[in-house]
Motif scaffolding. Structure first.
Motif, PDB file in Angstrom:
ATOM      1  N   ILE A  88     -37.578  32.757  28.407  1.00  0.00           N
ATOM      2  CA  ILE A  88     -36.282  33.050  28.171  1.00  0.00           C
ATOM      3  C   ILE A  88     -35.513  32.690  29.871  1.00  0.00           C
ATOM      4  N   LYS A  89     -34.816  31.982  29.520  1.00  0.00           N
ATOM      5  CA  LYS A  89     -33.844  31.563  30.890  1.00  0.00           C
ATOM      6  C   LYS A  89     -32.257  31.772  30.956  1.00  0.00           C
ATOM      7  N   ALA A  90     -31.941  31.626  31.862  1.00  0.00           N
ATOM      8  CA  ALA A  90     -30.613  32.212  32.578  1.00  0.00           C
ATOM      9  C   ALA A  90     -30.742  31.413  34.312  1.00  0.00           C
ATOM     10  N   VAL A  91     -29.359  31.109  33.614  1.00  0.00           N
ATOM     11  CA  VAL A  91     -28.933  30.135  34.804  1.00  0.00           C
ATOM     12  C   VAL A  91     -27.637  29.952  34.633  1.00  0.00           C
ATOM     13  N   LEU A  92     -26.760  30.390  36.258  1.00  0.00           N
ATOM     14  CA  LEU A  92     -25.961  30.740  36.806  1.00  0.00           C
ATOM     15  C   LEU A  92     -25.300  29.291  37.308  1.00  0.00           C
ATOM     16  N   ILE A  93     -24.112  28.708  36.898  1.00  0.00           N
ATOM     17  CA  ILE A  93     -23.887  26.915  37.396  1.00  0.00           C
ATOM     18  C   ILE A  93     -22.696  27.282  37.902  1.00  0.00           C
ATOM     19  N   ASP A  94     -21.665  26.437  39.240  1.00  0.00           N
ATOM     20  CA  ASP A  94     -20.723  26.097  38.933  1.00  0.00           C
ATOM     21  C   ASP A  94     -20.525  24.984  38.731  1.00  0.00           C
ATOM     22  N   ASP A  95     -18.787  24.861  38.890  1.00  0.00           N
ATOM     23  CA  ASP A  95     -17.838  24.126  37.838  1.00  0.00           C
ATOM     24  C   ASP A  95     -18.043  22.572  38.062  1.00  0.00           C
ATOM     25  N   ALA A  96     -18.869  22.208  38.952  1.00  0.00           N
ATOM     26  CA  ALA A  96     -20.261  20.717  39.375  1.00  0.00           C
ATOM     27  C   ALA A  96     -21.578  20.718  38.783  1.00  0.00           C
ATOM     28  N   TYR A  97     -21.888  21.929  37.781  1.00  0.00           N
ATOM     29  CA  TYR A  97     -22.944  21.968  36.874  1.00  0.00           C
ATOM     30  C   TYR A  97     -23.930  21.986  38.307  1.00  0.00           C
ATOM     31  N   HIS A  98     -23.870  22.537  39.603  1.00  0.00           N
ATOM     32  CA  HIS A  98     -24.777  22.916  40.472  1.00  0.00           C
ATOM     33  C   HIS A  98     -25.500  24.523  40.449  1.00  0.00           C
ATOM     34  N   THR A  99     -26.631  24.844  40.756  1.00  0.00           N
ATOM     35  CA  THR A  99     -27.147  25.479  39.402  1.00  0.00           C
ATOM     36  C   THR A  99     -26.764  26.401  41.541  1.00  0.00           C
ATOM     37  N   ILE A 100     -26.390  27.753  40.757  1.00  0.00           N
ATOM     38  CA  ILE A 100     -26.727  29.008  41.754  1.00  0.00           C
ATOM     39  C   ILE A 100     -27.528  29.701  42.162  1.00  0.00           C
ATOM     40  N   ALA A 101     -27.884  30.291  40.742  1.00  0.00           N
ATOM     41  CA  ALA A 101     -28.623  31.505  40.912  1.00  0.00           C
ATOM     42  C   ALA A 101     -29.699  30.871  39.383  1.00  0.00           C
ATOM     43  N   ALA A 102     -30.980  31.549  39.759  1.00  0.00           N
ATOM     44  CA  ALA A 102     -31.827  31.773  38.202  1.00  0.00           C
ATOM     45  C   ALA A 102     -32.576  32.723  37.504  1.00  0.00           C
TER      46      ALA A 102
END
Length: 324
Positions: A14-28
């Motif tokens: 199970i994966k949780a990924v936080l991205i910004d509005d440019a689809y760059h990963t912030i945290a996971a």
């Protein structure tokens, strides 16, 4: 700035990924899990589903706090995706009637053949309706109590928003979609109801299936209860609206990261620092290569002149002594 939390229930992780509005990963964050046999069928327990979701989310939120010094309290959107197909059946009180039957099970071959013939449309063994009809064929006691059937993604969305919906992509693995209406095929639903009419079930198929959403449709809100279920720390806020992302993701337009600007600035500063480090490392390598070349040239000149230490080549130790 709009941050999005994407959570994916894979078969092994199970994966949780936080991205910004440019689809760059912030945290996971993630959580490893595995299906198990229960009554001869592949399954995951409800406890595993929620423990895995909460753990992956907590690790992702912890990643935010470690990297940026900010607690995750709100985000712009939340999207859930999961292994398609399968069968979760609930009664009127919302209780799970039988253990979750995953897409991995192949006990539905008879239902696959009979429904494919009935609809003149291929119904794979893993589809939700194949699982339901196989239970009918097996005369399983729980079938008469069915009030709602859904997939894993639909189940999680329901519990977090209160809405019994599926994105059209996810829905296409539960029952055939009418391409003209982007909803479940009503003709085939009628055929199914006529086929099982002699059993006198207290439900019709169209009544127990989720509502199908298309991209941009409002799919509900992240409720207070849903926020607490997702984030056991209680830091996460409830949300605004939920919309389908177009390919199985039900995106919750929530207030689910406060201080978007601060996070975005931190992310951009982090990227700038990374690029600077890369440039510095590249320069060190170029300087090392140049120095190595000069030392090798001197070695060759000494060799030709018959002077110097001819037994020694330029080593990594030489490069390590170069000024940084």
């Amino acid at each position: 700035v709009c941050s999005s939390d994407l959570i994916e229930f894979g078969s092994t992780r199970i994966k949780a990924v936080l991205i910004d509005d440019a689809y760059h990963t912030i945290a996971a964050g993630d959580y490893e899990w595995a299906s198990h046999l229960e009554d001869g069928l592949w399954s995951y327990t409800q406890e595993e589903i929620w423990k895995g979701l909460q753990t992956a989310y907590a690790r992702m939120a912890g990643d935010v706090e470690t990297a940026y010094g900010e607690r995750l309290t709100h985000v712009g959107h939340i999207g859930f995706s999961a292994m398609m197909h399968g069968y979760l059946a609930f009664d009127k009180s919302g209780e799970l009637l039988v253990p979750f039957r995953t897409w991995q099970n192949t006990n539905t071959h008879e239902a696959h053949e009979k429904l494919s013939e009935l609809f003149q449309y291929n119904i794979p063994e893993r589809w939700s309706v194949a699982h339901l009809y196989q239970a009918v064929l097996n005369h399983e006691e729980h079938v008469s109590k069915v009030d709602y059937i859904t997939t894993l993604a639909g189940y999680v969305h329901w519990k977090l928003t209160g809405q019994k919906v599926l994105g059209v992509g996810e829905a296409s693995g539960a029952f055939p979609i009418d391409l003209k209406t982007s909803a479940f095929d009503t003709r085939m639903i009628g055929q199914f109801d006529a086929k099982v009419a002699p059993m006198n079930f207290p439900w019709k198929l169209g009544e127990v299936l989720p509502r199908v959403m298309v991209a941009g449709e409002k799919g509900g809100e992240l409720t207070v209860e849903g926020a607490k279920l997702l984030d056991v720390s209680g830091q996460l806020g409830a949300g605004v609206t939920a919309k389908d992302g177009g390919d199985g993701l039900a995106e919750t337009d929530a207030a689910v990261i406060g201080r978007h600007e601060t996070v975005r600035e931190d992310v951009e500063a982090h990227r700038a620092q990374s690029l600077l480090r890369e440039a510095q490392q590249q320069q060190v390598l170029e300087d090392a290569a140049a120095q190595c070349g000069r030392r090798q040239a001197r070695f060759l000149a000494d060799s030709q002149a018959g002077t110097g230490d001819h037994s020694r080549q330029v080593t990594m130790e030489d490069i390590g002594q170069l000024p940084r």
